[in-house]
Design an enzyme around this catalytic site. Sequence first.
Site, mmCIF file in Angstrom:
data_model
loop_
_atom_site.group_PDB
_atom_site.id
_atom_site.type_symbol
_atom_site.label_atom_id
_atom_site.label_comp_id
_atom_site.label_asym_id
_atom_site.label_seq_id
_atom_site.Cartn_x
_atom_site.Cartn_y
_atom_site.Cartn_z
ATOM 1 N N THR A 100 -4.739 -6.808 -13.503
ATOM 2 C CA THR A 100 -3.718 -7.369 -14.389
ATOM 3 C C THR A 100 -4.190 -8.755 -14.806
ATOM 4 O O THR A 100 -4.284 -9.648 -13.959
ATOM 5 C CB THR A 100 -2.371 -7.489 -13.656
ATOM 6 O OG1 THR A 100 -1.979 -6.200 -13.208
ATOM 7 C CG2 THR A 100 -1.299 -8.050 -14.589
ATOM 8 N N LYS A 175 1.878 -4.249 -19.384
ATOM 9 C CA LYS A 175 1.993 -4.590 -17.961
ATOM 10 C C LYS A 175 2.768 -5.895 -17.752
ATOM 11 O O LYS A 175 3.626 -6.009 -16.872
ATOM 12 C CB LYS A 175 0.574 -4.706 -17.398
ATOM 13 C CG LYS A 175 0.458 -5.271 -16.022
ATOM 14 C CD LYS A 175 0.951 -4.303 -14.980
ATOM 15 C CE LYS A 175 1.058 -4.984 -13.635
ATOM 16 N NZ LYS A 175 1.673 -4.129 -12.636
HETATM 17 P P1 NAD Z 1 -6.513 -8.008 -3.651
HETATM 18 O O1 NAD Z 1 -6.649 -9.490 -3.585
HETATM 19 O O2 NAD Z 1 -6.043 -7.248 -2.457
HETATM 20 O O3 NAD Z 1 -7.924 -7.360 -4.105
HETATM 21 C C1 NAD Z 1 -8.832 -7.970 -4.964
HETATM 22 C C2 NAD Z 1 -10.215 -7.733 -4.382
HETATM 23 O O4 NAD Z 1 -11.188 -8.200 -5.304
HETATM 24 C C3 NAD Z 1 -10.427 -8.493 -3.068
HETATM 25 O O5 NAD Z 1 -10.797 -7.573 -2.049
HETATM 26 C C4 NAD Z 1 -11.555 -9.477 -3.414
HETATM 27 O O6 NAD Z 1 -12.438 -9.713 -2.318
HETATM 28 C C5 NAD Z 1 -12.249 -8.751 -4.551
HETATM 29 N N1 NAD Z 1 -13.036 -9.623 -5.418
HETATM 30 C C6 NAD Z 1 -12.701 -10.809 -5.976
HETATM 31 N N2 NAD Z 1 -13.716 -11.293 -6.729
HETATM 32 C C7 NAD Z 1 -14.728 -10.379 -6.629
HETATM 33 C C8 NAD Z 1 -16.031 -10.300 -7.168
HETATM 34 N N3 NAD Z 1 -16.529 -11.267 -7.954
HETATM 35 N N4 NAD Z 1 -16.795 -9.229 -6.853
HETATM 36 C C9 NAD Z 1 -16.320 -8.245 -6.042
HETATM 37 N N5 NAD Z 1 -15.081 -8.262 -5.504
HETATM 38 C C10 NAD Z 1 -14.300 -9.312 -5.794
HETATM 39 O O7 NAD Z 1 -5.575 -7.705 -4.912
HETATM 40 P P2 NAD Z 1 -4.801 -6.346 -5.265
HETATM 41 O O8 NAD Z 1 -3.454 -6.401 -4.691
HETATM 42 O O9 NAD Z 1 -5.684 -5.176 -4.969
HETATM 43 O O10 NAD Z 1 -4.650 -6.508 -6.847
HETATM 44 C C11 NAD Z 1 -5.721 -6.316 -7.748
HETATM 45 C C12 NAD Z 1 -5.177 -6.400 -9.163
HETATM 46 O O11 NAD Z 1 -4.180 -5.401 -9.322
HETATM 47 C C13 NAD Z 1 -4.526 -7.744 -9.520
HETATM 48 O O12 NAD Z 1 -4.850 -8.083 -10.840
HETATM 49 C C14 NAD Z 1 -3.041 -7.462 -9.347
HETATM 50 O O13 NAD Z 1 -2.254 -8.304 -10.166
HETATM 51 C C15 NAD Z 1 -2.970 -6.008 -9.776
HETATM 52 N N6 NAD Z 1 -1.879 -5.215 -9.200
HETATM 53 C C16 NAD Z 1 -1.553 -5.276 -7.875
HETATM 54 C C17 NAD Z 1 -0.506 -4.503 -7.377
HETATM 55 C C18 NAD Z 1 -0.129 -4.511 -5.908
HETATM 56 O O14 NAD Z 1 0.925 -3.950 -5.562
HETATM 57 N N7 NAD Z 1 -0.931 -5.092 -5.024
HETATM 58 C C19 NAD Z 1 0.224 -3.668 -8.233
HETATM 59 C C20 NAD Z 1 -0.155 -3.598 -9.567
HETATM 60 C C21 NAD Z 1 -1.202 -4.377 -10.039
#
Ligand code: NAD
Length: 300
Positions: A100, A175
């Site tokens: 997002t 979104k």
């Molecule tokens: P999260 O922080 O758990 O996961 C993100 C991952 O990306 C982490 O494991 C981090 O180490 C990795 N990362 C960051 N930079 C990186 C790079 N340069 N190379 C490789 N890996 C890298 O976050 P999440 O909850 O999984 O959310 C991810 C996306 O989904 C966000 O944009 C969030 O807004 C969206 N989202 C989350 C949810 C939810 O319920 N958690 C729901 C809908 C949308």
Amino acid sequence: MGENGLRVAFIGLGNMGGPMAVNLVKAGHDVVGVDLSEDAREAFRAAGGRVSTSAAEAVRDVQAVVTMLPAGKHVRSVYTGENGILAHAPKGTLFIDSSTIDVDSSRDVAKAAAEAGMDMVDAPVSGGIVGAANGTLTFMVGGPDSAFERAKPFLEIMGASIVHAGDAGAGQAAKICNNMLLGISMIGTCEAFVLAEKLGLDPQKLYDISSKSSGQCWSLTSYCPIPGPVPTSPANNDYKPGFAAPMMLKDLLLAKEAADSSGANTPMGEEAARLYEEFSRNGGENADFSGIIHLLRKTR
Ligand code: NAD
């Protein structure tokens, strides 16, 4: 790898990306997962995936790439520049960005992908970690028809509802509007429980009534902010995310940014952003966004 399995790189194996990538493995694809966190890589390896520490290496011989990263700056840095995946993937690779992020970053990266001869869609999701684990996410997709058609079979593995919202960036726009509504409805749901507590009304009774009345909403019946009524909601797990409060704040600020630049009037969205900002600084840093009920119980 299954008979119809394709080579896929999955970058960002966090709360959402981890289970989404596992569903691609279960469907028979040959998935290499990339994450900065060793724990995230190990969890994916344990679930049957291959792992790599280099995104540029991982995309060298793939047919499709999915990214699930925190914010626009991460997406820009992973995709573009000398070490970016657009420079290292084979021409014609399909890119699906499910993070997002702000509409501008999304459109800039889509433009860079098109210039590099790639197909790309923005495909942010709704449905949380339960939807990610069960493969029942909703995908809101932006991009050309041809890229959408290529992305669809992958999205159908990870999701239950796939909507083509329009051109590049339209998925992100959908979104942001959806999550502004979610932030507002979660605060409203919490306020109803806080008021019920003050009035001596059993919260389970409020749930039983409102879940079948006009107050019914996803924040109440799928993600209830008090323990008990919905066993899978983070309230039953000490408000561990789930969907972290700072991520909700991020989405509300994206909505505010978009409202400012488009001239939309969103006073409830702005107030929700203010409350999530306060919660994220005062105890909500690592909490699920439904934990804002603690802040609402305290303030008056
Ligand atoms: P999260 O922080 O758990 O996961 C993100 C991952 O990306 C982490 O494991 C981090 O180490 C990795 N990362 C960051 N930079 C990186 C790079 N340069 N190379 C490789 N890996 C890298 O976050 P999440 O909850 O999984 O959310 C991810 C996306 O989904 C966000 O944009 C969030 O807004 C969206 N989202 C989350 C949810 C939810 O319920 N958690 C729901 C809908 C949308």
